[in-house]
Design a protein around this motif. Structure first.
Motif, PDB file in Angstrom:
ATOM      1  N   GLY A  17       1.055  -1.497   0.346  1.00 27.52           N
ATOM      2  CA  GLY A  17       0.023  -0.353   0.610  1.00 27.52           C
ATOM      3  C   GLY A  17       0.714   1.448  -0.398  1.00 27.52           C
ATOM      4  N   ALA A  18       1.799   1.633  -1.339  1.00 26.21           N
ATOM      5  CA  ALA A  18       2.169   3.089  -0.813  1.00 26.21           C
ATOM      6  C   ALA A  18       2.708   3.250  -2.519  1.00 26.21           C
ATOM      7  CB  ALA A  18       3.636   2.141  -1.236  1.00 26.21           C
ATOM      8  N   SER A  19       2.591   4.216  -2.704  1.00 27.09           N
ATOM      9  CA  SER A  19       2.326   4.882  -4.343  1.00 27.09           C
ATOM     10  C   SER A  19       4.293   4.250  -4.787  1.00 27.09           C
ATOM     11  CB  SER A  19       2.788   6.038  -4.321  1.00 27.09           C
ATOM     12  OG  SER A  19       4.560   6.297  -3.821  1.00 27.09           O
ATOM     13  N   LEU A  20       4.817   3.884  -6.879  1.00 23.39           N
ATOM     14  CA  LEU A  20       5.688   3.382  -6.990  1.00 23.39           C
ATOM     15  C   LEU A  20       6.964   4.058  -5.780  1.00 23.39           C
ATOM     16  CD1 LEU A  20       6.427   1.857  -9.461  1.00 23.39           C
ATOM     17  CD2 LEU A  20       6.173   4.350 -11.101  1.00 23.39           C
ATOM     18  N   GLU A  21       6.539   5.422  -6.203  1.00 21.38           N
ATOM     19  CA  GLU A  21       7.890   6.167  -5.847  1.00 21.38           C
ATOM     20  C   GLU A  21       8.481   5.700  -4.459  1.00 21.38           C
ATOM     21  OE1 GLU A  21       5.481   7.536  -7.755  1.00 21.38           O
ATOM     22  OE2 GLU A  21       6.115   8.306  -9.401  1.00 21.38           O
ATOM     23  N   ALA A  23       7.867   3.170  -2.491  1.00 27.51           N
ATOM     24  CA  ALA A  23       8.325   2.033  -2.623  1.00 27.51           C
ATOM     25  C   ALA A  23       9.318   1.541  -3.023  1.00 27.51           C
ATOM     26  CB  ALA A  23       6.930   0.657  -3.879  1.00 27.51           C
ATOM     27  N   PHE A  24       9.804   2.180  -4.281  1.00 24.65           N
ATOM     28  CA  PHE A  24      11.351   2.611  -4.305  1.00 24.65           C
ATOM     29  C   PHE A  24      11.868   2.835  -3.668  1.00 24.65           C
ATOM     30  CE2 PHE A  24      15.129   3.844  -6.403  1.00 24.65           C
ATOM     31  CZ  PHE A  24      14.640   2.391  -7.687  1.00 24.65           C
ATOM     32  N   ASP A  25      11.668   4.042  -2.841  1.00 25.49           N
ATOM     33  CA  ASP A  25      12.679   4.836  -2.359  1.00 25.49           C
ATOM     34  C   ASP A  25      12.819   4.206  -1.095  1.00 25.49           C
ATOM     35  OD1 ASP A  25      12.646   6.783  -3.900  1.00 25.49           O
ATOM     36  OD2 ASP A  25      11.882   8.015  -2.886  1.00 25.49           O
ATOM     37  N   VAL A  26      12.027   3.468  -0.408  1.00 23.39           N
ATOM     38  CA  VAL A  26      11.351   3.038   0.977  1.00 23.39           C
ATOM     39  C   VAL A  26      12.954   1.528   0.817  1.00 23.39           C
ATOM     40  CG1 VAL A  26      10.431   1.557   2.462  1.00 23.39           C
ATOM     41  CG2 VAL A  26       9.888   3.294   2.432  1.00 23.39           C
ATOM     42  N   PHE A  27      12.569   0.719  -0.273  1.00 20.36           N
ATOM     43  CA  PHE A  27      13.237  -0.377  -1.013  1.00 20.36           C
ATOM     44  C   PHE A  27      14.781   0.000  -0.855  1.00 20.36           C
ATOM     45  CE2 PHE A  27      15.006  -4.152  -3.002  1.00 20.36           C
ATOM     46  CZ  PHE A  27      14.072  -5.321  -1.479  1.00 20.36           C
ATOM     47  N   ILE A 110       5.684  -2.710  -9.419  1.00 23.52           N
ATOM     48  CA  ILE A 110       4.762  -1.657 -11.223  1.00 23.52           C
ATOM     49  C   ILE A 110       3.612  -1.367 -10.430  1.00 23.52           C
ATOM     50  CG2 ILE A 110       2.993  -2.881 -12.539  1.00 23.52           C
ATOM     51  CD1 ILE A 110       5.774  -5.623 -12.164  1.00 23.52           C
ATOM     52  N   PRO A 111       3.602   0.118 -10.554  1.00 28.07           N
ATOM     53  CA  PRO A 111       2.284   0.695 -10.313  1.00 28.07           C
ATOM     54  C   PRO A 111       0.892  -0.178 -10.525  1.00 28.07           C
ATOM     55  CG  PRO A 111       2.972   1.641 -12.164  1.00 28.07           C
ATOM     56  CD  PRO A 111       3.561   1.217 -11.694  1.00 28.07           C
ATOM     57  N   LEU A 112      -0.013  -0.379  -9.212  1.00 28.07           N
ATOM     58  CA  LEU A 112      -1.963  -0.360  -9.993  1.00 28.07           C
ATOM     59  C   LEU A 112      -2.632  -0.007  -9.507  1.00 28.07           C
ATOM     60  CD1 LEU A 112      -1.220  -4.157  -7.729  1.00 28.07           C
ATOM     61  CD2 LEU A 112      -0.459  -3.907 -10.292  1.00 28.07           C
ATOM     62  N   ARG A 113      -1.871   1.157  -8.521  1.00 26.70           N
ATOM     63  CA  ARG A 113      -3.045   2.659  -8.238  1.00 26.70           C
ATOM     64  C   ARG A 113      -2.502   3.929  -8.137  1.00 26.70           C
ATOM     65  NH1 ARG A 113      -5.821  -1.556  -6.287  1.00 26.70           N
ATOM     66  NH2 ARG A 113      -6.377  -1.013  -4.121  1.00 26.70           N
ATOM     67  N   ALA A 114      -2.837   4.861  -7.089  1.00 24.87           N
ATOM     68  CA  ALA A 114      -2.235   5.560  -7.276  1.00 24.87           C
ATOM     69  C   ALA A 114      -0.947   4.877  -5.912  1.00 24.87           C
ATOM     70  CB  ALA A 114      -2.772   7.254  -7.121  1.00 24.87           C
ATOM     71  N   ASP A 115      -1.933   4.357  -5.281  1.00 26.25           N
ATOM     72  CA  ASP A 115      -1.052   3.890  -3.685  1.00 26.25           C
ATOM     73  C   ASP A 115      -0.312   2.490  -3.140  1.00 26.25           C
ATOM     74  OD1 ASP A 115      -4.122   3.451  -3.737  1.00 26.25           O
ATOM     75  OD2 ASP A 115      -5.002   4.343  -2.133  1.00 26.25           O
ATOM     76  N   THR A 116      -0.708   1.790  -4.584  1.00 27.12           N
ATOM     77  CA  THR A 116      -0.848   0.599  -4.273  1.00 27.12           C
ATOM     78  C   THR A 116       0.328   0.020  -5.484  1.00 27.12           C
ATOM     79  OG1 THR A 116      -2.898  -0.131  -4.425  1.00 27.12           O
ATOM     80  CG2 THR A 116      -2.146  -1.784  -4.525  1.00 27.12           C
ATOM     81  N   GLY A 155       5.941  -4.451   5.362  1.00 21.87           N
ATOM     82  CA  GLY A 155       5.793  -4.154   7.121  1.00 21.87           C
ATOM     83  C   GLY A 155       6.042  -2.958   7.301  1.00 21.87           C
ATOM     84  N   ARG A 156       6.997  -2.658   7.178  1.00 16.57           N
ATOM     85  CA  ARG A 156       7.758  -0.702   6.710  1.00 16.57           C
ATOM     86  C   ARG A 156       7.102   0.063   6.183  1.00 16.57           C
ATOM     87  NH1 ARG A 156       8.548   3.711   6.739  1.00 16.57           N
ATOM     88  NH2 ARG A 156      10.495   4.605   6.998  1.00 16.57           N
ATOM     89  N   LEU A 157       5.969  -0.125   4.811  1.00 10.48           N
ATOM     90  CA  LEU A 157       5.892   0.309   4.319  1.00 10.48           C
ATOM     91  C   LEU A 157       4.479   0.781   5.178  1.00 10.48           C
ATOM     92  CD1 LEU A 157       6.613  -0.344   0.562  1.00 10.48           C
ATOM     93  CD2 LEU A 157       6.464   0.949   1.525  1.00 10.48           C
ATOM     94  N   ASP A 158       3.938  -0.515   6.020  1.00  9.27           N
ATOM     95  CA  ASP A 158       2.823  -0.073   7.084  1.00  9.27           C
ATOM     96  C   ASP A 158       2.429   0.803   7.564  1.00  9.27           C
ATOM     97  OD1 ASP A 158       1.087  -2.074   5.067  1.00  9.27           O
ATOM     98  OD2 ASP A 158       1.107  -3.783   6.036  1.00  9.27           O
ATOM     99  N   LYS A 159       4.253   1.264   7.966  1.00 13.83           N
ATOM    100  CA  LYS A 159       3.889   1.198   9.300  1.00 13.83           C
ATOM    101  C   LYS A 159       4.682   3.577   8.820  1.00 13.83           C
ATOM    102  CE  LYS A 159       5.638  -2.475  12.581  1.00 13.83           C
ATOM    103  NZ  LYS A 159       4.684  -2.729  11.866  1.00 13.83           N
TER     104      LYS A 159
END
Length: 165
Positions: A17-21, A23-27, A110-116, A155-159
């Motif tokens: 549950g994160a934007s494409l950007e 998700a990449f940045d946290v990884f 891969i973006p699925l929605r703005a927040d996924t 889990g990190r993205l969820d928090k």
């Protein structure tokens, strides 16, 4: 005939549950906030893990004794959609300085929605590890391998304040 397991990639996919950007940045930029302290090849406890954000960048840990321990290299850097890392870790959990003898980890966002975002990880080319290829494949495909690591990332993205859930 069954293919040699050393040639079969390990594939894991999660949806976050994160934007494409984000998700990449946290990884990549925030890997130290979620990577398990138990997963490193340094000689002393791990203090911090880093991925340098550029092709040719180092993947390494800083240890509590002040040393640094390389474990990979950024082969492809295409934010926010893809990165490929050389996995320069041997099957006996040491450093392999020769990139030609390292397996590869490709991570696609891969973006699925703005927040996924769907995150697809493929760890491949285990045969490059030589006789230890099968052992490395088994280790990263085990429950404590990529499955656990991606669960911690999720889990990190969820928090995270970045993730829009």
């Amino acid at each position: 005939m069954i293919a040699d397991l050393d040639d079969v990639p390990v594939r894991k996919t999660i949806t976050v549950g994160a934007s494409l950007e984000d998700a990449f940045d946290v990884f990549t930029e925030e890997v130290d906030t979620w990577w398990p302290r138990t997963h490193h090849i340094g000689k002393s406890p791990m203090r911090r893990i880093l991925i340098e954000g550029r092709a040719g960048g180092r993947c390494y840990t800083e240890q509590e004794d002040g040393t640094e321990c390389d474990w990979g290299q950024v082969l492809v850097w295409e934010p926010p959609r893809r990165l490929i890392l050389a996995w320069q870790i041997t099957h006996v959990w040491g450093y392999q300085p020769d990139v030609a003898k390292a397996s590869e980890v490709e991570v696609r966002f891969i973006p699925l929605r703005a927040d996924t975002t769907r995150v697809e990880l493929e760890h491949r080319l285990f045969r490059r590890h030589g006789a230890g290829g099968g052992a490395m494949r088994t280790a990263v495909d085990a429950p404590n391998g990529w499955t656990t690591i991606l669960a911690l990332y999720e889990g990190r993205l969820d928090k995270s304040g970045k993730a829009t859930t």
